[in-house]
Design a protein around this motif. Structure first.
Motif, PDB file in Angstrom:
ATOM      1  N   ILE A  16       0.483  -1.271   0.025  1.00 23.40           N
ATOM      2  CA  ILE A  16      -0.101  -0.142   0.079  1.00 23.40           C
ATOM      3  C   ILE A  16       0.619   1.086   0.200  1.00 23.40           C
ATOM      4  O   ILE A  16       1.907   1.561   0.694  1.00 23.40           O
ATOM      5  CB  ILE A  16      -0.553  -0.018   1.462  1.00 23.40           C
ATOM      6  N   ASP A  17       0.299   2.536  -0.946  1.00 26.17           N
ATOM      7  CA  ASP A  17       1.133   3.744  -0.957  1.00 26.17           C
ATOM      8  C   ASP A  17       1.215   4.778   0.336  1.00 26.17           C
ATOM      9  O   ASP A  17       0.058   4.954   0.642  1.00 26.17           O
ATOM     10  CB  ASP A  17       1.179   4.231  -2.362  1.00 26.17           C
ATOM     11  N   PRO A  18       1.929   4.103   1.282  1.00 31.33           N
ATOM     12  CA  PRO A  18       1.116   5.288   2.486  1.00 31.33           C
ATOM     13  C   PRO A  18       0.791   6.583   2.399  1.00 31.33           C
ATOM     14  O   PRO A  18       0.658   7.675   3.303  1.00 31.33           O
ATOM     15  CB  PRO A  18       2.796   5.587   3.313  1.00 31.33           C
ATOM     16  N   ARG A  19       0.916   7.251   0.952  1.00 30.26           N
ATOM     17  CA  ARG A  19       1.013   8.185   0.302  1.00 30.26           C
ATOM     18  C   ARG A  19      -0.629   8.933  -0.059  1.00 30.26           C
ATOM     19  O   ARG A  19      -1.682   9.517   0.164  1.00 30.26           O
ATOM     20  CB  ARG A  19       2.031   9.234  -0.013  1.00 30.26           C
ATOM     21  N   ALA A  42       8.296   6.811   7.346  1.00 22.88           N
ATOM     22  CA  ALA A  42       7.935   7.022   8.422  1.00 22.88           C
ATOM     23  C   ALA A  42       6.510   6.411   8.657  1.00 22.88           C
ATOM     24  O   ALA A  42       6.094   5.888   9.953  1.00 22.88           O
ATOM     25  CB  ALA A  42       7.744   8.785   9.585  1.00 22.88           C
ATOM     26  N   PRO A  43       5.601   6.192   7.818  1.00 29.88           N
ATOM     27  CA  PRO A  43       4.323   5.257   8.119  1.00 29.88           C
ATOM     28  C   PRO A  43       4.866   3.744   8.440  1.00 29.88           C
ATOM     29  O   PRO A  43       3.777   3.084   8.503  1.00 29.88           O
ATOM     30  CB  PRO A  43       3.678   6.131   6.957  1.00 29.88           C
ATOM     31  N   ILE A  44       5.743   3.842   7.848  1.00 28.89           N
ATOM     32  CA  ILE A  44       6.000   2.498   8.089  1.00 28.89           C
ATOM     33  C   ILE A  44       7.447   2.041   9.421  1.00 28.89           C
ATOM     34  O   ILE A  44       6.339   1.200  10.091  1.00 28.89           O
ATOM     35  CB  ILE A  44       6.770   1.560   7.027  1.00 28.89           C
ATOM     36  N   PHE A  45       7.805   2.936   9.098  1.00 26.99           N
ATOM     37  CA  PHE A  45       8.954   2.653  10.437  1.00 26.99           C
ATOM     38  C   PHE A  45       8.516   3.299  11.745  1.00 26.99           C
ATOM     39  O   PHE A  45       8.475   2.168  12.302  1.00 26.99           O
ATOM     40  CB  PHE A  45       9.886   3.233  10.428  1.00 26.99           C
ATOM     41  N   ALA A  71      12.127   1.681  -1.264  1.00 26.08           N
ATOM     42  CA  ALA A  71      11.991   1.744  -0.079  1.00 26.08           C
ATOM     43  C   ALA A  71      10.738   0.999   1.295  1.00 26.08           C
ATOM     44  O   ALA A  71      10.879   0.301   1.916  1.00 26.08           O
ATOM     45  CB  ALA A  71      11.227   3.632   0.529  1.00 26.08           C
ATOM     46  N   LEU A  72       9.448   0.697  -0.092  1.00 26.98           N
ATOM     47  CA  LEU A  72       8.457   0.020   1.262  1.00 26.98           C
ATOM     48  C   LEU A  72       9.477  -1.114   0.824  1.00 26.98           C
ATOM     49  O   LEU A  72       8.940  -2.504   1.844  1.00 26.98           O
ATOM     50  CB  LEU A  72       7.590  -0.065   0.467  1.00 26.98           C
ATOM     51  N   SER A 114       2.614  12.035  12.545  1.00 23.48           N
ATOM     52  CA  SER A 114       1.674  11.385  11.206  1.00 23.48           C
ATOM     53  C   SER A 114       2.055  10.117  11.318  1.00 23.48           C
ATOM     54  O   SER A 114       0.880   9.609  11.175  1.00 23.48           O
ATOM     55  CB  SER A 114       2.112  12.215  10.064  1.00 23.48           C
ATOM     56  N   GLY A 115       3.411   9.704  10.801  1.00 16.70           N
ATOM     57  CA  GLY A 115       3.277   8.071  11.274  1.00 16.70           C
ATOM     58  C   GLY A 115       3.199   7.748  12.827  1.00 16.70           C
ATOM     59  O   GLY A 115       2.386   6.598  12.771  1.00 16.70           O
ATOM     60  N   ALA A 116       3.082   7.939  13.257  1.00 15.30           N
ATOM     61  CA  ALA A 116       2.984   7.781  15.032  1.00 15.30           C
ATOM     62  C   ALA A 116       1.676   7.587  14.956  1.00 15.30           C
ATOM     63  O   ALA A 116       1.100   6.433  15.587  1.00 15.30           O
ATOM     64  CB  ALA A 116       3.662   8.013  16.057  1.00 15.30           C
TER      65      ALA A 116
END
Length: 520
Positions: A62-65, A425-428, A382-383, A204-206
């Motif tokens: 999934i594209d986090p954007r 960040a949305p992943i890590f 990156a993903l 935002s990621g957290a």
């Protein structure tokens, strides 16, 4: 003191060993690569071909954007090619490094042409011990982060000028400055706009996992501030003990008329320097006076001078232009190097002439980065890398080290620190929160990895500019020369800085304001 580093080079012994042979091989192979402009043309074509081949594959990520399944976009489709050519002028004209470099160089070019920079360096060298030049240059490079990209157009070329004027090899000065400006990008004693920017992305990621998480914009400040000393010490040792001795064999063959000298200054030049420095000081005081009031137009919407969107932060490059143009003109008039307004324009013109090759390279870099971003290849890399790291299920310290290493590698393909963190960040951050690791610590690990490979990736937009700076002194300088010159910094920084972060964590030292190591 000799003005010619070649005299010192003849007496220097280049350290032997496998490391030196490896660097020599890297330099030799790297310099056999095509001209940087041709290299980026080839990379652009490669992006087109890869995007076509990979656009038919489903990746299941999934594209986090967007929250939608990620697809590679075929850049050879009619729609993509039409967009590429119709936006070509805008893509080049709006490419951020171009305006930053050219505007700053207009002012710096006048200051150099009139002799102000040379006179100021001569005065500085008169009160600075030769052996302290290296840490001074690295430290100034680190501090320059506060002024956005100013270090790339100001500190790095001055590093070469300072070393050359002191009788040392100018490429060693450029290397030391580049190490401070770019290799130590996440080390700074003074908060900068990047701190709240990264913290906002981390928050935002957290909040994907915990909507109540709130991070302080300076959540890494104590760690990054203390890292400044680490980077200065490491860079000092690497420059003086390893890089500069190896550069002894690099003969300086630049245009002698364009290189600084260290001749004796006369009374007229000293008077010009005094007046020029006073004019610069008055301008800085005037700037501070207008920025001090809470109602100052220099402040951002939140009332801060350094917050993202603050006019002062946006005007940094223009202020560099003005704060070099003014003393440059004052010095020239007082010292007699400026006879008419035409001399000022001539200084600007010569500065732009020296940037011609850089502009050609930037044209192709801008087009490559556009196509690479539009294709989603960098996002996919990156993903997939983050997913592979998550699948390993490593212990905390090894996971943090893995974040550093993965970021170090991804930085070769996605250069912007904020853009890369917006992807990662949305992943890590949620991933490590589930392991009990705080967003503050995850962000610190990211910043270490992001900094340390900047100096060895030709895809970093300012890397070709560093090649141009080096060619001023050694005309044969190529990508391989700079990569081999900077590799010892990169490897040492990433290893030692990672160990420093782990030790910092083990000792429980505060990462920053309101920061923690544990989540939950």
């Amino acid at each position: 003191m000799s003005a010619d580093p070649n005299e010192r080079a003849d007496a220097a012994a280049v350290p032997a060993g496998w490391a030196q042979r490896a660097l020599a091989t890297i330099e030799r192979v790297g310099n056999r690569l095509p001209d940087p402009a041709i290299l980026f043309i080839a990379l652009l074509v490669a992006v087109w071909v890869l995007s076509f081949a990979l656009s038919f594959i489903e990746y299941g990520v999934i594209d986090p954007r967007t929250g939608e399944p990620l697809r590679v976009v075929n850049q050879l489709s009619g729609t993509s090619l039409a967009a590429f050519f119709s936006s070509m002028v805008t893509t080049f004209a709006h490419f951020h490094p171009i305006g930053v470099v050219l505007v700053a160089m207009l002012g710096i070019g006048v200051a150099e042409h009139t002799g102000f920079i040379n006179a100021a360096l001569r005065a500085m060298l008169g009160v600075t011990a030769r052996w302290l030049l290296t840490p001074m240059v690295i430290f100034v490079g680190i501090i320059s982060h506060t002024a956005a990209d100013a270090g790339y157009v100001l500190v790095i070329p001055l590093g070469g000028v300072i070393f050359y004027a002191a009788g040392r090899h100018p490429l060693a000065g450029i290397a030391a400055a580049f190490a401070g400006v770019s290799g130590g990008f996440s080390a700074n004693l003074i908060p900068s706009a990047i701190d709240p920017m990264l913290a906002g992305i981390s928050q935002s990621g957290a909040q994907i996992l915990d909507a109540g998480v709130a991070l302080n914009p300076l959540n890494n400040f104590f760690f990054t501030a203390s890292s400044s000393l680490l980077i200065v010490l490491l860079g000092w040792v690497i420059t003086d003990r390893f890089v500069e001795p190896r550069l002894a064999s690099q003969a300086i063959d630049g245009d002698r008329e364009d290189l600084p000298t260290m001749g004796d200054s006369g009374e007229r030049e000293r008077r010009g320097l005094r007046l020029a420095l006073w004019s610069m000081l008055i301008a800085i005081v005037a700037l501070a006076a207008t920025a001090w009031p809470e109602s100052s137009a220099w402040r951002g919407p939140g009332g801060s001078l350094t917050e993202p969107g603050a006019p002062l932060m946006g005007a940094i490059v223009a202020l560099i232009f003005a704060l070099f143009l003014l003393p440059g003109v004052v010095y020239g008039v007082a010292a007699g190097t400026v006879k008419s307004s035409a001399d000022v324009i001539r200084g600007m013109t010569r500065a732009m002439e020296s940037m011609a090759y850089y502009l050609v390279i930037m044209f192709w870099i801008a087009l490559f980065i556009y196509a690479f971003a539009q294709s989603n290849l960098g996002v996919l890399l990156a993903l997939q890398g983050a997913a592979a790291l998550q699948a390993l299920g490593l212990p905390g310290p090894l996971t943090i080290s893995g974040i550093v290493l993965l970021t170090w590698l991804i930085n070769f393909f996605v250069g912007s620190a904020s853009a890369k963190w917006a992807l990662l960040a949305p992943i890590f951050v949620p991933m490590l929160m589930q392991l009990g690791i705080s967003p503050d610590l995850t962000q610190a690990a990211y910043r270490v990895g992001d900094s340390t490979s900047n100096i060895i990736t030709p895809l970093m937009p300012y890397f070709p500019l560093v090649v141009v700076y080096c060619q001023r002194y050694v005309s044969s300088t190529g990508i391989g020369t700079v990569t081999a010159m900077m590799l010892p910094y990169s490897v040492t920084f990433v290893v030692v800085w990672t160990l420093y972060l782990l030790a910092y964590w083990a000792l429980g030292l505060p990462l920053g304001l309101q920061a923690t190591y544990q989540y939950g």
